[in-house]
Scaffold this motif. Structure first.
Motif, mmCIF file in Angstrom:
data_model
loop_
_atom_site.group_PDB
_atom_site.id
_atom_site.type_symbol
_atom_site.label_atom_id
_atom_site.label_comp_id
_atom_site.label_asym_id
_atom_site.label_seq_id
_atom_site.Cartn_x
_atom_site.Cartn_y
_atom_site.Cartn_z
ATOM 1 N N ARG A 304 36.732 38.961 29.786
ATOM 2 C CA ARG A 304 38.108 38.459 29.699
ATOM 3 C C ARG A 304 39.047 39.335 30.535
ATOM 4 O O ARG A 304 39.949 38.838 31.207
ATOM 5 N N TYR A 305 38.820 40.650 30.476
ATOM 6 C CA TYR A 305 39.672 41.543 31.268
ATOM 7 C C TYR A 305 39.481 41.299 32.761
ATOM 8 O O TYR A 305 40.441 41.291 33.536
ATOM 9 N N GLU A 306 38.237 41.096 33.171
ATOM 10 C CA GLU A 306 37.958 40.814 34.579
ATOM 11 C C GLU A 306 38.635 39.517 35.015
ATOM 12 O O GLU A 306 39.177 39.420 36.124
ATOM 13 N N GLN A 307 38.611 38.510 34.144
ATOM 14 C CA GLN A 307 39.242 37.245 34.479
ATOM 15 C C GLN A 307 40.757 37.390 34.594
ATOM 16 O O GLN A 307 41.394 36.744 35.427
ATOM 17 N N LEU A 308 41.328 38.252 33.761
ATOM 18 C CA LEU A 308 42.776 38.459 33.810
ATOM 19 C C LEU A 308 43.207 39.202 35.061
ATOM 20 O O LEU A 308 44.249 38.913 35.653
ATOM 21 N N THR A 309 42.429 40.189 35.463
ATOM 22 C CA THR A 309 42.883 41.134 36.489
ATOM 23 C C THR A 309 42.183 40.985 37.833
ATOM 24 O O THR A 309 42.563 41.655 38.797
ATOM 25 N N ASN A 310 41.136 40.167 37.870
ATOM 26 C CA ASN A 310 40.336 40.020 39.097
ATOM 27 C C ASN A 310 39.686 41.329 39.522
ATOM 28 O O ASN A 310 39.476 41.590 40.696
#
Length: 697
Positions: A304-310
């Motif tokens: 989820r963090y990766e999806q938020l921040t790329n």
């Protein structure tokens, strides 16, 4: 403890005399201990007989003043450990923080007359100051219950609450409380060893800070139990027994050693919880089911963090590090043992954006716990995300890890176990890309580094370490760098690594901030230019900054749609509506919508950012031309049912991130809005686009 030939009443009176550097009248003794004049005289006589036999100066009686125990007698009593505690004679001119701590300790001790008048005399301050101190204590501990009796103020909380107060003060590194606990009169090294030895049966590798904290707590627990202050009816015994192994038996073993077989089940459970809530470097005492659950949750959070921040963070080592941390978070939230720290307060101030992203990323853990994660815990977790992209997590052995550290020019050290040195690594490596920094080290690793051939020039530590123990200079910094820390680091780097330094604009900003604390700046632009010319001759500051648009700029009326949902409407229809608004403005390409569909079908409803609110987005490389956002509000919810997950969606945002984190600001603002339950409830029932936009902004 007192010798057996001194009665309990005389023992209490002698303890009372050791706490004050003043005369105590016979009337005060009678009122405080609720005894007759004759009994008071008898106890004074008994004490003086006892002191004479011990070769200690007797209590002095000065006519018209009262009775007083001289300082040399107090020092001997404490030195011989005849009485426990610490004299209060040095309580003059204390800071407010220390004064509050001393009042709290007196309330917890419970043997003294904690009245406003007595405290005013003790601390050499006005009654009004003491009244304000009690109000401040109530603000620090909102659930504290201080009642007024005819003998003064008294704590009326249960033992569990008192333990948690001390737990919180120790986490904040309160030196007054630490001093009192150390002077209770026990063997510090023995208790420290007890905690260290417990790690084997617990299958837990505590951080250095955790070992120290647990040692203080164990001493305090033993003291409270010895005085019949017991934690009773502590819940979760069977939960701990079913979900962990070795924890309850280890706690029982510790109490067996302390009390020779006599202990209380409530105390065993409470100590078990405290140990489970401690920060660890590794943990093996959780059962397979909980281990698997926490690993899955860690992967979901990272995704989820990766999806938020790329950003790309996921690898097995990073998941392992994060999982180890999440156990402590999980246990603290479940057992309602709060985490506080002065460092966390700074993190919340300095990294609000990271915290906002971490809040959304941690939704799987909140769902698992079925309650909100406190912001202090979120701040700790965000440290790992703030450092994960840059930190060289790898499964290298101990020898290789030390060898690699020896090749670094700057050694980074931390003892807290909460990832502070990882955050420090991230900050410094980005600002000074030519300098080689070590992976975060523990204090104990330093001696190993210097036993082999090393090229390190400087140690930067977030922990207090003895500078004279090492062959290279040491600088101590805050876990979250202050302006002064930045200036000191810059100066040291220029001293020891002058050829590796690039023109660093940040140091000018930190100097400007420091100057502004002490003087009014009339022309900040000119001062900045002059500082730059002085520090970096013949160089100019690059002031170009990436423009990050706000939600107000991006969420226009054109990008808001109220959509009617009928029995045939699917989430694909809603997504298409949101994407069409952006594609018509050439913010995204058609393939961006296809990529979002693939993500949902592969991972399920991966970005439900609040109840009924979904934020659809994909990577910039998959058709995001520039930053943008659209909003589709539904009059009835639709269902997203993919990958064995099923959620209702009443509002869908489609976010186009742009090419280089241009979406950070709008995302941070959006998260703040969706976490406001009252505002969201109004938005979800609104029927007018203009009203929706006003509520959003």
């Amino acid at each position: 403890m007192m010798e057996k030939d001194l009665s309990k009443g005389a023992e209490q009176l002698l303890n009372h005399f050791t706490k004050f550097n003043k005369f105590i009248t016979l009337k005060e003794i009678m009122e405080l201990f609720e005894v007759s004049r004759r009994t008071a005289f008898n106890r004074l006589s008994e004490i003086n007989t006892y002191l004479r036999e011990e070769g200690i100066t007797e209590i002095q009686n000065v006519p018209n003043h009262g009775y007083k125990l001289l300082n040399d007698a107090k020092e001997t009593l404490f030195k011989k450990k005849i009485v426990k505690g610490v004299p209060v004679e040095n309580f003059q001119d204390l800071s407010k923080e220390n004064r509050l701590s001393e009042i709290i300790w007196l309330l917890i001790d419970g043997h003294y007359n904690v009245s406003i008048n007595k405290l005013s005399e003790m601390f050499n301050c006005s009654r009004n100051t003491i009244i304000k101190d009690f109000k401040a204590i109530n603000q620090l501990f909102p659930e504290i219950n201080i009642i007024t009796t005819n003998r003064g103020r008294k704590l009326n909380n249960n033992e569990r609450y008192i333990r948690l107060m001390i737990y919180e003060l120790l986490q904040r590194n309160n030196q007054s409380i630490k001093s009192h606990i150390k002077k209770i009169g026990v063997d510090w090294n023995g208790y420290y060893k007890l905690v260290v030895d417990s790690q084997k049966s617990l299958e837990m590798d505590f951080s250095e800070n955790s070992i120290t904290l647990l040692t203080y707590l164990l001493i305090f627990f033993e003291w409270r139990i010895s005085n019949n202050n017991i934690v009773t009816n502590e819940k979760d015994y069977y939960w701990i027994a079913e979900n962990t192994h070795g924890v309850l038996t280890t706690s029982e073993g510790i109490f067996n050693k302390l009390f020779k077989g006599v202990y209380y089940s409530g105390e065993v459970v409470f100590l078990s919880k405290v140990m489970l809530c401690s920060q660890v470097m590794d943990i093996g005492c959780v059962n397979v089911g909980l281990y698997e659950d926490m690993t899955k949750i860690s992967r979901k959070i990272v995704f989820r963090y990766e999806q938020l921040t790329n950003e790309q963070l996921a690898n097995d080592s990073f998941i392992k590090v994060l999982s180890n941390h999440l156990y402590a978070t999980f246990f603290r939230v479940k057992f309602h043992l709060p985490y506080v720290s002065n460092e966390v307060d700074e993190i919340k101030k300095k990294y609000p954006k990271l915290i906002q992203f971490t809040v959304i990323a941690c939704e799987p853990l909140e769902k698992y716990l079925n309650e909100r994660i406190p912001v202090n815990e979120i701040a700790l977790i965000c440290l790992y995300f703030g450092s994960g992209e840059e930190t060289e997590y790898s499964d290298i052995g101990e020898s290789d890890r030390i060898q690699k550290a020896a090749l670094a020019e700057i050694l980074l050290v931390c003892s807290s176990g909460i990832g502070t040195s990882e955050m420090l690594y991230s900050e410094l490596s980005k600002k000074y890309p030519l300098i080689k920094f070590s992976m975060p080290l523990e204090i104990k690793d330093l001696s190993k580094v210097f036993k082999i051939k090393y090229q390190s020039k400087l140690i930067i530590s977030t922990a207090s370490i003895e500078k004279n123990n090492y062959p290279i200079p040491v600088i101590k910094v805050k876990a979250v760098l202050t302006n002064r820390d930045q200036v000191v680091i810059e100066d040291e780097f220029r001293k020891y690594l002058p050829l590796k330094m690039e023109h660093n604009t940040d140091v000018i900003s930190h100097l400007m901030n420091i100057i502004s604390e002490y003087a009014e700046i009339n022309d900040s632009k000119k001062l900045r230019s002059d500082l730059d010319d002085f520090i970096y001759p013949n160089k100019s500051i690059n002031t170009n900054k990436l423009n990050r648009p706000s939600l107000r700029e991006l969420l226009t009326l054109r990008n808001i749609k109220i959509m009617h949902v009928n029995k045939n409407t699917t989430w694909l229809d809603v997504l298409h509506t949101g994407c069409r608004m952006l594609s018509q403005q050439e913010i995204i390409e058609p393939r961006y919508e296809n990529e979002i569909v693939k993500l949902i079908k592969k991972y399920g409803p991966y970005m439900l950012i609040s109840d009924d609110i979904f934020m659809a987005h994909a990577s910039p490389k998959n058709g995001s031309n520039r930053v943008g956002i659209s909003m589709v509000l539904l009059d009835n919810p639709v269902i997203i049912a993919e990958k064995n997950q099923k959620v209702n969606v009443s509002c869908m945002f489609v976010l186009s991130p742009g090419s280089n984190h241009e979406h950070d600001r709008v995302l941070e603002e959006l998260i703040s809005i969706v976490r406001n339950t009252e505002k969201i409830n109004k938005i979800l029932v609104s029927k007018d686009k203009l009203e929706i936009r006003k509520l959003m902004l």
